[in-house]
Design a protein around this motif. Structure first.
Motif, PDB file in Angstrom:
ATOM      1  N   ALA A 127       9.807  12.107 -19.712  1.00 12.31           N
ATOM      2  CA  ALA A 127       9.185  12.584 -20.243  1.00 12.31           C
ATOM      3  C   ALA A 127       9.828  14.141 -20.783  1.00 12.31           C
ATOM      4  O   ALA A 127       9.796  13.954 -22.281  1.00 12.31           O
ATOM      5  N   VAL A 128       9.877  14.540 -20.239  1.00 15.50           N
ATOM      6  CA  VAL A 128      11.244  15.732 -20.568  1.00 15.50           C
ATOM      7  C   VAL A 128      12.839  15.395 -21.057  1.00 15.50           C
ATOM      8  O   VAL A 128      12.128  16.097 -22.363  1.00 15.50           O
ATOM      9  N   ALA A 129      13.001  14.211 -21.231  1.00  8.80           N
ATOM     10  CA  ALA A 129      14.030  13.808 -21.636  1.00  8.80           C
ATOM     11  C   ALA A 129      14.130  13.675 -23.384  1.00  8.80           C
ATOM     12  O   ALA A 129      14.688  14.218 -23.981  1.00  8.80           O
ATOM     13  N   ALA A 130      12.906  12.351 -23.285  1.00  8.97           N
ATOM     14  CA  ALA A 130      12.374  12.278 -24.655  1.00  8.97           C
ATOM     15  C   ALA A 130      12.000  13.652 -25.526  1.00  8.97           C
ATOM     16  O   ALA A 130      12.027  14.040 -26.780  1.00  8.97           O
ATOM     17  N   CYS A 131      11.535  13.930 -25.084  1.00  6.30           N
ATOM     18  CA  CYS A 131      10.305  15.299 -25.477  1.00  6.30           C
ATOM     19  C   CYS A 131      10.566  16.581 -25.654  1.00  6.30           C
ATOM     20  O   CYS A 131       9.475  17.023 -26.974  1.00  6.30           O
ATOM     21  N   VAL A 132      11.604  17.481 -24.779  1.00 12.21           N
ATOM     22  CA  VAL A 132      11.689  18.925 -24.589  1.00 12.21           C
ATOM     23  C   VAL A 132      12.979  19.249 -24.928  1.00 12.21           C
ATOM     24  O   VAL A 132      14.125  18.897 -24.825  1.00 12.21           O
ATOM     25  N   ARG A 133      12.752  20.180 -25.702  1.00 12.64           N
ATOM     26  CA  ARG A 133      13.803  20.705 -27.258  1.00 12.64           C
ATOM     27  C   ARG A 133      13.946  21.815 -26.748  1.00 12.64           C
ATOM     28  O   ARG A 133      12.801  23.023 -27.634  1.00 12.64           O
ATOM     29  N   LEU A 134      15.467  22.862 -26.703  1.00 18.39           N
ATOM     30  CA  LEU A 134      16.097  24.032 -26.527  1.00 18.39           C
ATOM     31  C   LEU A 134      15.730  24.850 -28.267  1.00 18.39           C
ATOM     32  O   LEU A 134      16.338  23.746 -28.955  1.00 18.39           O
ATOM     33  N   VAL A 135      14.720  25.995 -28.644  1.00 20.03           N
ATOM     34  CA  VAL A 135      15.036  26.094 -30.306  1.00 20.03           C
ATOM     35  C   VAL A 135      15.911  27.219 -29.943  1.00 20.03           C
ATOM     36  O   VAL A 135      16.589  28.026 -31.259  1.00 20.03           O
ATOM     37  N   ASP A 136      16.155  28.758 -29.432  1.00 19.69           N
ATOM     38  CA  ASP A 136      16.866  29.240 -29.067  1.00 19.69           C
ATOM     39  C   ASP A 136      16.558  30.074 -28.259  1.00 19.69           C
ATOM     40  O   ASP A 136      16.321  29.697 -26.709  1.00 19.69           O
ATOM     41  N   THR A 137      17.904  30.678 -27.774  1.00 20.51           N
ATOM     42  CA  THR A 137      18.686  31.411 -26.772  1.00 20.51           C
ATOM     43  C   THR A 137      18.549  33.222 -26.722  1.00 20.51           C
ATOM     44  O   THR A 137      19.051  33.059 -28.074  1.00 20.51           O
ATOM     45  N   THR A 138      18.274  34.067 -26.069  1.00 22.45           N
ATOM     46  CA  THR A 138      18.247  35.310 -26.217  1.00 22.45           C
ATOM     47  C   THR A 138      19.340  35.724 -25.005  1.00 22.45           C
ATOM     48  O   THR A 138      18.880  35.533 -23.699  1.00 22.45           O
ATOM     49  N   MET A 139      19.699  36.522 -25.685  1.00 20.80           N
ATOM     50  CA  MET A 139      21.059  37.488 -24.402  1.00 20.80           C
ATOM     51  C   MET A 139      21.003  38.202 -24.234  1.00 20.80           C
ATOM     52  O   MET A 139      20.713  39.842 -24.832  1.00 20.80           O
ATOM     53  N   PRO A 140      20.810  39.270 -22.736  1.00 26.12           N
ATOM     54  CA  PRO A 140      20.743  39.997 -22.742  1.00 26.12           C
ATOM     55  C   PRO A 140      22.082  41.436 -23.600  1.00 26.12           C
ATOM     56  O   PRO A 140      23.360  40.854 -22.938  1.00 26.12           O
ATOM     57  N   ASP A 141      21.381  42.316 -23.867  1.00 27.24           N
ATOM     58  CA  ASP A 141      22.873  43.401 -23.428  1.00 27.24           C
ATOM     59  C   ASP A 141      22.898  44.635 -22.787  1.00 27.24           C
ATOM     60  O   ASP A 141      22.051  44.712 -22.131  1.00 27.24           O
ATOM     61  N   PRO A 142      24.482  44.124 -22.297  1.00 26.70           N
ATOM     62  CA  PRO A 142      24.496  45.220 -21.167  1.00 26.70           C
ATOM     63  C   PRO A 142      24.239  46.352 -21.325  1.00 26.70           C
ATOM     64  O   PRO A 142      23.330  47.201 -20.138  1.00 26.70           O
ATOM     65  N   ALA A 143      24.318  47.172 -22.689  1.00 24.75           N
ATOM     66  CA  ALA A 143      24.497  48.550 -22.519  1.00 24.75           C
ATOM     67  C   ALA A 143      22.708  48.991 -22.188  1.00 24.75           C
ATOM     68  O   ALA A 143      21.559  49.948 -21.003  1.00 24.75           O
ATOM     69  N   ARG A 144      21.768  48.083 -23.067  1.00 26.67           N
ATOM     70  CA  ARG A 144      20.742  48.480 -22.974  1.00 26.67           C
ATOM     71  C   ARG A 144      19.783  48.009 -21.526  1.00 26.67           C
ATOM     72  O   ARG A 144      18.808  48.365 -21.444  1.00 26.67           O
ATOM     73  N   HIS A 145      20.290  46.871 -21.200  1.00 27.40           N
ATOM     74  CA  HIS A 145      20.113  46.819 -19.825  1.00 27.40           C
ATOM     75  C   HIS A 145      20.463  48.578 -18.236  1.00 27.40           C
ATOM     76  O   HIS A 145      19.243  48.197 -17.767  1.00 27.40           O
ATOM     77  N   ALA A 146      20.869  48.565 -18.428  1.00 28.76           N
ATOM     78  CA  ALA A 146      21.495  49.550 -18.186  1.00 28.76           C
ATOM     79  C   ALA A 146      20.402  50.848 -17.910  1.00 28.76           C
ATOM     80  O   ALA A 146      20.434  51.504 -17.470  1.00 28.76           O
ATOM     81  N   PHE A 147      20.232  51.421 -19.783  1.00 30.91           N
ATOM     82  CA  PHE A 147      19.219  52.008 -20.047  1.00 30.91           C
ATOM     83  C   PHE A 147      17.639  51.761 -19.291  1.00 30.91           C
ATOM     84  O   PHE A 147      17.104  52.629 -18.670  1.00 30.91           O
TER      85      PHE A 147
END
Length: 502
Positions: free
Chosen positions: A449-469
């Motif tokens: 069911a997952v293989a047939a129906c679940v699809r990724l639409v986008d990926t959000t990466m962390p910004d290292p400088a903002r993560h440190a802040f």
């Protein structure tokens, strides 16, 4: 031939119906609001009759949106929040409003149960008792509403009551049995010993089946109200966290997720039970797998509260646009989202929300940004506590309505330092529809069911400088929480004494 699947999910603020095809494409969806009542601070209740009225409103509109009739539906799956008890008499009459999962009234009963039988409860039903769990709610009802308690002949969990209104049948799945804190994991059934702690007879509990088992068909009466075809197969379903985590493709150990809905929840799929109280542990849809869940009480509910308070004209879109224009940290404005007390990691029903660090230069935009960041900090609080128990997280998939905000997704990535993924469909009604497909033979297995129906639409990466802040700001957030907690308790005591005096 019928070729579509219907998933129905009862959330804390609305009921949603989603219709999908065999490839997981959403063909039609609709929602209808439900109302929570707060008779006292820390209490939260809903009327189960309103749930079915919402279902009867949402399902016909979902069918219309898809251009379908009830005869086009192959199977139906139902989900709802865990822990929520509905008590009825023998005739099925509801005896009192349903106590919601975020209700905190049973704190004293939970403490007493833990002192009396804490190790037994954890060993049997995998989790530590607190006011969230049905066991503690039943203990409260026995003490404070003995007439209701003694009249009750059936206990439904929320999704089971809603499904009963469709099929007339009474059963539950094992994940909701664990969620009631009344299960014996050794035999995957009800625990007579735990039920006895609340004085609850096993005869007043439903039989346990698989979440994908077909348990009945839509009755003639329900068909007339909903536009569904009489006899349409209905599977048992499961609680919302179980089906939504499954519905974003978390079918392998190590996959994590964050839910941005009424509550904020952090999940992790595990191979076998991972018992680390107070982090919750539930059975997965895939037999043998489990998942951990730990949550903050106020997420989208806090988002909605601020919208109604400050952004009644522009709504969520205005909040998003304004928050995007404010730099990280909201110029020193911090928000703790404890509008309804707090669950993990503090388990303190007396905590109160706050904005701190306000100056005359702060605007509506700063409050919007601070709210997004405060909820993200609360999620990081959950993450740090789980890591302290040895749980490891990598990529996180987002669940719930809040996942639609690109601003919020980026803030969560930057605060947590984790890569954030989003799937095409990311809510419980979609996962419930997948269960219906498995149960009715559209799919041969959960993984298919997952293989047939679940699809990724986008990926959000962390910004290292903002993560440190944000890491530096998070330490201030934590210190402020610790400093304000005793003041929250004093405020509560003062308000309680005032209520008694005036």
């Amino acid at each position: 031939m019928a070729s579509h699947l219907l998933g129905i999910d009862l959330g804390a603020g609305s009921l949603k119906a989603t219709i999908i095809g065999a490839t997981g494409v959403v063909e039609g969806e609709a929602s209808h609001p439900v109302t929570s009542h707060v008779p006292q601070f820390g209490w939260s209740e809903q009327d189960p009759a309103e749930w079915f009225e919402a279902l009867c409103a949402a399902v016909p509109r979902a069918l219309a949106a898809a251009g379908l009739t009830g005869r086009d539906i192959t199977g139906i799956g139902v989900s709802a929040g865990a822990h929520i008890p509905v008590l009825t008499d023998e005739a099925g009459t509801v005896l009192r409003p349903a106590i919601m999962w975020n209700d905190q009234r049973s704190a004293a009963q939970a403490a007493s149960l833990h002192e009396k039988a804490g190790a037994q409860i954890i060993g049997s039903s995998l989790n530590k008792v607190n006011p969230t769990w049905t066991l503690a709610m039943l203990a409260w009802l026995r003490e404070h509403e003995p007439a209701v308690f003694s009249r009750a002949r059936r206990l439904y969990l929320a999704k089971d009551y809603l499904r009963y209104r469709l099929t007339g049948t009474w059963e539950t799945d094992y994940s909701d049995a664990v969620g009631a804190l009344l299960a014996d994991d050794a035999v995957k059934d009800w625990s007579p010993e735990l039920a006895a702690l609340a004085g609850w007879d096993l005869a007043r509990l439903p039989r346990i089946v698989k979440p994908t088992d077909v348990v009945g068909g839509v009755t003639a009466a329900a068909a007339a109200r909903t536009g569904l075809a009489e006899g349409t197969k209905v599977v048992c379903g499961s609680n919302d966290t179980t089906v939504e985590f499954f519905g974003v493709g978390a079918v392998e150990p190590g996959i994590g997720a964050v839910k941005l809905a009424t509550a904020g929840v952090l999940f992790l799929a595990t191979d076998g039970p991972s018992v680390n109280p107070p982090v919750s542990c539930y059975p997965h849809v895939i037999e043998g797998m489990f998942y951990t869940a730990t949550g903050t009480n106020s997420c989208a509910s806090a988002h909605r509260w601020l919208r109604d308070l400050m952004f009644a004209q522009g709504g969520f879109e205005a909040m998003d646009a304004l928050a995007a224009g404010v730099k990280p940290g909201a110029d020193g404005l911090l928000f703790h989202p404890y509008l309804q007390g707090e669950r993990a990691p503090y388990w303190d029903p007396l905590l109160r929300a706050d904005f701190i660090g306000m100056t005359i230069s702060h605007s509506q935009a700063h409050f919007a940004r601070a709210l997004y960041e405060g909820i993200a900090f609360s999620i990081r609080d959950l993450l740090e506590a789980a890591r302290g128990l040895g749980l490891q997280f990598g990529t996180i998939r987002l669940i719930g309505g809040g996942a639609r905000s690109a601003v919020w997704r980026q803030i969560i990535a930057d605060v947590t330092g984790l890569t954030i993924e989003r799937t095409e469909a990311a809510d419980a009604s979609f996962g419930a529809a997948l269960l219906a497909g498995i149960g009715t033979g559209v799919f041969n297995s959960p993984r298919e069911a997952v293989a047939a129906c679940v699809r990724l639409v986008d990926t959000t990466m962390p910004d290292p400088a903002r993560h440190a802040f944000y890491s530096n700001l998070f330490s201030i957030y934590k210190d402020a929480q610790a400093a304000l907690a005793p003041l929250n308790h004093r405020l509560h005591a003062l308000v309680q004494s005032q209520a008694a005096a005036f």
